[in-house]
Design a protein around this motif. Structure first.
Motif, PDB file in Angstrom:
ATOM      1  N   ALA A  93       0.833  -1.236   0.055  1.00  0.00           N
ATOM      2  CA  ALA A  93       0.003   0.205  -0.140  1.00  0.00           C
ATOM      3  C   ALA A  93       0.856   1.403  -0.120  1.00  0.00           C
ATOM      4  CB  ALA A  93      -0.879  -0.188   1.234  1.00  0.00           C
ATOM      5  N   ALA A  94       2.045   1.292   0.830  1.00  0.00           N
ATOM      6  CA  ALA A  94       2.878   2.472   0.894  1.00  0.00           C
ATOM      7  C   ALA A  94       3.561   2.332  -0.535  1.00  0.00           C
ATOM      8  CB  ALA A  94       3.879   2.127   1.833  1.00  0.00           C
ATOM      9  N   ALA A  95       4.022   1.680  -1.030  1.00  0.00           N
ATOM     10  CA  ALA A  95       4.552   1.300  -2.334  1.00  0.00           C
ATOM     11  C   ALA A  95       3.881   1.988  -3.312  1.00  0.00           C
ATOM     12  CB  ALA A  95       5.232   0.227  -2.662  1.00  0.00           C
ATOM     13  N   ASP A  96       2.830   1.748  -3.306  1.00  0.00           N
ATOM     14  CA  ASP A  96       1.599   2.076  -4.341  1.00  0.00           C
ATOM     15  C   ASP A  96       1.387   3.624  -4.336  1.00  0.00           C
ATOM     16  OD1 ASP A  96       1.519  -0.570  -5.588  1.00  0.00           O
ATOM     17  OD2 ASP A  96      -0.561  -0.855  -4.511  1.00  0.00           O
ATOM     18  N   ALA A  97       1.142   4.095  -3.141  1.00  0.00           N
ATOM     19  CA  ALA A  97       0.915   5.457  -2.922  1.00  0.00           C
ATOM     20  C   ALA A  97       2.195   6.233  -3.245  1.00  0.00           C
ATOM     21  CB  ALA A  97       0.524   5.698  -1.508  1.00  0.00           C
ATOM     22  N   LEU A  98       3.293   6.037  -2.802  1.00  0.00           N
ATOM     23  CA  LEU A  98       4.460   6.775  -3.315  1.00  0.00           C
ATOM     24  C   LEU A  98       4.679   6.655  -4.784  1.00  0.00           C
ATOM     25  CD1 LEU A  98       6.612   5.704  -0.135  1.00  0.00           C
ATOM     26  CD2 LEU A  98       5.694   7.806  -0.475  1.00  0.00           C
ATOM     27  N   SER A  99       4.822   5.495  -5.349  1.00  0.00           N
ATOM     28  CA  SER A  99       5.000   5.667  -6.799  1.00  0.00           C
ATOM     29  C   SER A  99       3.762   6.307  -7.597  1.00  0.00           C
ATOM     30  CB  SER A  99       5.068   4.098  -7.411  1.00  0.00           C
ATOM     31  OG  SER A  99       3.602   3.500  -7.470  1.00  0.00           O
ATOM     32  N   SER A 100       2.689   6.533  -7.176  1.00  0.00           N
ATOM     33  CA  SER A 100       1.740   7.285  -7.717  1.00  0.00           C
ATOM     34  C   SER A 100       1.901   8.787  -7.785  1.00  0.00           C
ATOM     35  CB  SER A 100       0.235   6.922  -7.519  1.00  0.00           C
ATOM     36  OG  SER A 100      -0.089   7.592  -6.095  1.00  0.00           O
ATOM     37  N   ILE A 101       2.642   9.157  -6.514  1.00  0.00           N
ATOM     38  CA  ILE A 101       3.199  10.471  -6.414  1.00  0.00           C
ATOM     39  C   ILE A 101       4.409  10.721  -7.273  1.00  0.00           C
ATOM     40  CG2 ILE A 101       4.439  12.253  -4.820  1.00  0.00           C
ATOM     41  CD1 ILE A 101       2.751  10.757  -2.388  1.00  0.00           C
ATOM     42  N   VAL A 102       5.166   9.776  -7.305  1.00  0.00           N
ATOM     43  CA  VAL A 102       6.482  10.060  -8.307  1.00  0.00           C
ATOM     44  C   VAL A 102       5.897   9.989  -9.661  1.00  0.00           C
ATOM     45  CG1 VAL A 102       8.450   8.631  -9.162  1.00  0.00           C
ATOM     46  CG2 VAL A 102       7.922   8.505  -6.759  1.00  0.00           C
ATOM     47  N   ARG A 103       4.943   9.482 -10.135  1.00  0.00           N
ATOM     48  CA  ARG A 103       4.695   9.642 -11.523  1.00  0.00           C
ATOM     49  C   ARG A 103       3.664  10.757 -11.758  1.00  0.00           C
ATOM     50  NH1 ARG A 103       2.384   4.262 -10.942  1.00  0.00           N
ATOM     51  NH2 ARG A 103       4.135   2.756 -11.006  1.00  0.00           N
ATOM     52  N   SER A 104       3.140  11.364 -10.608  1.00  0.00           N
ATOM     53  CA  SER A 104       2.234  12.548 -10.693  1.00  0.00           C
ATOM     54  C   SER A 104       2.924  14.006 -11.316  1.00  0.00           C
ATOM     55  CB  SER A 104       1.526  12.759  -9.421  1.00  0.00           C
ATOM     56  OG  SER A 104       2.760  13.466  -8.718  1.00  0.00           O
ATOM     57  N   GLN A 105       2.019  14.681 -11.432  1.00  0.00           N
ATOM     58  CA  GLN A 105       2.389  16.162 -11.954  1.00  0.00           C
ATOM     59  C   GLN A 105       2.918  17.024 -10.814  1.00  0.00           C
ATOM     60  OE1 GLN A 105       3.358  16.734 -14.990  1.00  0.00           O
ATOM     61  NE2 GLN A 105       2.961  14.650 -15.520  1.00  0.00           N
ATOM     62  N   LYS A 106       3.042  16.538  -9.676  1.00  0.00           N
ATOM     63  CA  LYS A 106       3.163  17.431  -8.569  1.00  0.00           C
ATOM     64  C   LYS A 106       4.712  18.018  -8.639  1.00  0.00           C
ATOM     65  CE  LYS A 106       0.491  14.904  -4.940  1.00  0.00           C
ATOM     66  NZ  LYS A 106      -0.211  15.984  -4.127  1.00  0.00           N
ATOM     67  N   GLU A 107       4.849  18.756  -7.805  1.00  0.00           N
ATOM     68  CA  GLU A 107       6.253  19.473  -8.000  1.00  0.00           C
ATOM     69  C   GLU A 107       7.397  18.590  -7.811  1.00  0.00           C
ATOM     70  OE1 GLU A 107       7.478  22.293  -4.567  1.00  0.00           O
ATOM     71  OE2 GLU A 107       5.450  22.152  -4.281  1.00  0.00           O
ATOM     72  N   LEU A 108       8.572  19.203  -8.270  1.00  0.00           N
ATOM     73  CA  LEU A 108       9.550  18.149  -8.326  1.00  0.00           C
ATOM     74  C   LEU A 108      10.471  17.733  -7.012  1.00  0.00           C
ATOM     75  CD1 LEU A 108      11.756  16.710 -10.448  1.00  0.00           C
ATOM     76  CD2 LEU A 108      13.156  19.101 -10.139  1.00  0.00           C
ATOM     77  N   LYS A 109      10.283  18.732  -5.968  1.00  0.00           N
ATOM     78  CA  LYS A 109      10.796  18.137  -4.861  1.00  0.00           C
ATOM     79  C   LYS A 109       9.798  17.058  -4.058  1.00  0.00           C
ATOM     80  CE  LYS A 109       8.808  22.255  -2.447  1.00  0.00           C
ATOM     81  NZ  LYS A 109       9.139  23.555  -1.347  1.00  0.00           N
ATOM     82  N   ILE A 110       8.611  17.298  -4.324  1.00  0.00           N
ATOM     83  CA  ILE A 110       7.930  16.128  -3.719  1.00  0.00           C
ATOM     84  C   ILE A 110       7.770  14.975  -4.511  1.00  0.00           C
ATOM     85  CG2 ILE A 110       5.290  15.645  -3.380  1.00  0.00           C
ATOM     86  CD1 ILE A 110       5.848  18.014  -1.764  1.00  0.00           C
ATOM     87  N   ARG A 111       8.058  14.833  -5.810  1.00  0.00           N
ATOM     88  CA  ARG A 111       8.287  13.786  -6.465  1.00  0.00           C
ATOM     89  C   ARG A 111       9.569  13.130  -5.931  1.00  0.00           C
ATOM     90  NH1 ARG A 111       7.873  15.463 -11.993  1.00  0.00           N
ATOM     91  NH2 ARG A 111       8.133  13.164 -12.455  1.00  0.00           N
ATOM     92  N   LYS A 112      10.529  13.926  -5.972  1.00  0.00           N
ATOM     93  CA  LYS A 112      12.035  13.378  -5.601  1.00  0.00           C
ATOM     94  C   LYS A 112      11.749  12.674  -4.049  1.00  0.00           C
ATOM     95  CE  LYS A 112      15.362  16.358  -7.632  1.00  0.00           C
ATOM     96  NZ  LYS A 112      16.393  17.573  -7.249  1.00  0.00           N
ATOM     97  N   LYS A 113      11.191  13.453  -3.203  1.00  0.00           N
ATOM     98  CA  LYS A 113      10.984  12.815  -1.851  1.00  0.00           C
ATOM     99  C   LYS A 113      10.059  11.603  -1.936  1.00  0.00           C
ATOM    100  CE  LYS A 113      11.431  13.588   2.568  1.00  0.00           C
ATOM    101  NZ  LYS A 113      12.692  13.257   3.195  1.00  0.00           N
ATOM    102  N   ALA A 114       9.280  11.505  -2.576  1.00  0.00           N
ATOM    103  CA  ALA A 114       8.337  10.256  -2.717  1.00  0.00           C
ATOM    104  C   ALA A 114       9.405   8.925  -3.387  1.00  0.00           C
ATOM    105  CB  ALA A 114       7.143  10.560  -3.572  1.00  0.00           C
TER     106      ALA A 114
END
Length: 157
Positions: A93-114
């Motif tokens: 569940a954690a991996a799925d949530a974090l990978s969806s953030i990495v693949r999202s259009q959120k700002e770069l620093k959030i995606r890096k942190k994910a």
């Protein structure tokens, strides 16, 4: 006005998921210290579910990602060991949530942190692969490797 705001934040009736999360972590740590492992495990499980809800909200941020990694570490250390036959796996569940953030259009620093958070989850999964040859955890590791190789270049800026 400040006193009223502080009262609202400290209120036991506050609907804030973050406050509920913090209380559950405190309760879990207290239960564990007094030898109530089952109660601690239940509190960590509930804290994980809340952390997941927070992470899946559009307002998720770096703190939300840190919170997810934190609760996964607590869950891993203090709850019964995950088996492949279990219905749900907190690491999946954690991996799925974090990978969806990495693949999202959120700002770069959030995606890096994910992606960084996902790396921590993959490390926990690696421990379970070593301990009980978990196939589901091996899938998490493989998922991280694919995600890291496909997104590391665009997230390195």
């Amino acid at each position: 006005m400040s006193a009223q705001l502080l009262t609202l934040v400290s209120s036991t009736n506050s609907p804030s998921l973050t406050i509920k999360y913090n209380r559950l972590i405190d309760s879990a740590q207290t239960a564990f210290l007094f030898g109530h492992q089952e109660k601690a495990a239940n509190c960590y499980h509930e804290a994980f579910k809340i952390s997941l809800r927070i992470l899946q909200q559009p307002s998720a941020n770096r703190v939300s990602i840190n919170r997810m990694v934190e609760v996964c570490n607590f869950y891993f250390d203090h709850c019964p060991i995950f088996e492949d036959s279990d219905d749900d796996c907190f690491l999946e569940a954690a991996a799925d949530a974090l990978s969806s953030i990495v693949r999202s259009q959120k700002e770069l620093k959030i995606r890096k942190k994910a992606l960084e958070g996902f790396r921590h989850i993959a490390c926990l999964a690696c421990e379970l692969v070593r301990f009980n040859q978990s196939i589901r955890c091996q899938v998490i590791i493989d998922q991280y490797v694919r995600l890291e190789s496909s997104h590391a270049r665009c997230l390195s800026h």
